[in-house]
Design a protein around this motif. Sequence first.
Motif, short mmCIF file in Angstrom:
data_model
loop_
_atom_site.label_atom_id
_atom_site.label_comp_id
_atom_site.label_asym_id
_atom_site.label_seq_id
_atom_site.Cartn_x
_atom_site.Cartn_y
_atom_site.Cartn_z
N UNK A 1 -0.96 0.73 -4.49
CA UNK A 1 -0.05 -0.36 -4.85
C UNK A 1 -0.13 -0.65 -6.35
N UNK A 2 -1.33 -0.62 -6.89
CA UNK A 2 -1.52 -0.87 -8.33
C UNK A 2 -0.89 0.25 -9.14
N UNK A 3 -1.02 1.48 -8.67
CA UNK A 3 -0.42 2.63 -9.36
C UNK A 3 1.10 2.46 -9.43
N UNK A 4 1.71 2.04 -8.35
CA UNK A 4 3.17 1.83 -8.33
C UNK A 4 3.57 0.73 -9.30
N UNK A 5 2.81 -0.37 -9.29
CA UNK A 5 3.13 -1.49 -10.19
C UNK A 5 2.95 -1.08 -11.65
N UNK A 6 1.98 -0.23 -11.93
CA UNK A 6 1.71 0.20 -13.31
C UNK A 6 2.80 1.11 -13.85
N UNK A 7 3.54 1.78 -12.96
CA UNK A 7 4.62 2.67 -13.40
C UNK A 7 5.80 1.89 -13.97
N UNK A 8 6.04 0.71 -13.45
CA UNK A 8 7.09 -0.17 -13.94
C UNK A 8 6.43 -1.51 -14.27
#
Length: 198
Positions: free
Chosen positions: A147-154
């Motif tokens: 979830x953190x990886x996804x948020x860090x992309x945008x």
Amino acid sequence: MPGFFPHNNMTELNGKDNCKLGEGKIHKKKQKAFGSDLKNYLKSMVPHIEPGIKTSNSRNVMLSAEEVIQWSQSLEKLLASQSGQDVFREFLKSEFSEENIEFWLACEDYKKTKSDHLHGKAERIYEEFVQSDAIKQINIDYQMREATAKRAQDPTHTSFDEAQKTVYILMERDSYPRFLKSKAYLNLLNQLQTSTSR
């Protein structure tokens, strides 16, 4: 017994054992050196002459017994103090878990970042602390990591909030109580109280 040991020359075998023993001694020396590093760091924060105590920061911040006592009230109060952060970080280093405070501080800094710089900082924080092969990987579960990886992309200013909260709770429940019982904290408090009562 020929053939039983791969080395017929026992001195060669003993040399290897001595090498292993030597490596163990080096490891113990490193641990002792680290302990003395922490001790020296705390001593640098606690000169024996003054009733107020200067920290090793270049800002010449004075440490008092009252401030150090406040650190025991909550992790929040400890982290609100630059000196508290420094001492707690040294303690976490002694427990090989300094990545927790470093991640928490990186997140605090990230929240203050201008929007046009978010992407670069988010990428650095993700690579250093979050990704599964990160140098200073924090202890979060797989779902939180994804979830953190996804948020860090945008990235937004709240991209790391959930992971930061998880790490904060981990420090609050695990490291912080041990810190308050540690010799490092208790000795610092004792020295400050002693110098104040003079």
